[in-house]
Design a protein around this motif. Structure first.
Motif, PDB file in Angstrom:
ATOM      1  N   SER A  65       8.116  47.549 -14.514  1.00 20.92           N
ATOM      2  CA  SER A  65       7.157  46.650 -13.868  1.00 20.92           C
ATOM      3  C   SER A  65       7.630  46.363 -12.446  1.00 20.92           C
ATOM      4  CB  SER A  65       6.972  45.348 -14.656  1.00 20.92           C
ATOM      5  OG  SER A  65       8.156  44.603 -14.682  1.00 20.92           O
ATOM      6  N   GLU A  72       2.337  41.184 -10.545  1.00 22.32           N
ATOM      7  CA  GLU A  72       3.196  42.099 -11.281  1.00 22.32           C
ATOM      8  C   GLU A  72       2.352  43.197 -11.932  1.00 22.32           C
ATOM      9  OE1 GLU A  72       6.399  41.907 -14.937  1.00 22.32           O
ATOM     10  OE2 GLU A  72       6.049  40.110 -13.738  1.00 22.32           O
ATOM     11  N   MET A  74       2.614  46.583 -14.516  1.00 22.84           N
ATOM     12  CA  MET A  74       3.411  47.375 -15.454  1.00 22.84           C
ATOM     13  C   MET A  74       3.000  48.830 -15.307  1.00 22.84           C
ATOM     14  SD  MET A  74       5.745  47.777 -17.696  1.00 22.84           S
ATOM     15  CE  MET A  74       6.219  46.153 -18.262  1.00 22.84           C
TER      16      MET A  74
END
Length: 104
Positions: A65, A72, A74
């Motif tokens: 991530s 954020e 992933m």
């Protein structure tokens, strides 16, 4: 970013862009961005590394991530394989297209 299966909907400053994930290995692309490894899609800071070298992964498994612009993201495996090498660690700053990990 809103995830809906193979589609992504990106919303930014009142605008929206629908995106579809394309596997270049199956769509006739060059494969430069996916062959043998995972590259950073944008500059940012690595938050987590969810795998270890030698670990088997399946398409869609979370790998790394990255935080960029207070969001954020992933990054997931684009195909089944085994993690061969990890080139980043949490807290490390990466540039777009930096190789994060290799898998076969």
């Amino acid at each position: 970013v809103v995830v809906a299966g193979e589609r992504r909907h990106v919303f930014f400053e009142g605008r929206a862009w629908p995106l579809v994930l394309v596997d270049t290995l199956h769509a006739g692309g060059s494969g430069d961005d996916v062959a043998g490894g995972l590259k950073a899609p944008m500059p940012g800071t690595v938050v987590t590394v969810a795998v270890q070298a030698g670990q088997k992964v399946a398409k869609g498994d979370p790998l790394v991530s990255i935080e960029a612009m207070k969001m954020e993201s992933m990054l997931a495996a684009e195909c089944d394989g085994v993690v061969a090498a990890i080139h980043v660690k949490p807290g490390e700053v990466v540039n777009a297209k930096d190789l994060l990990l290799e898998y076969a």
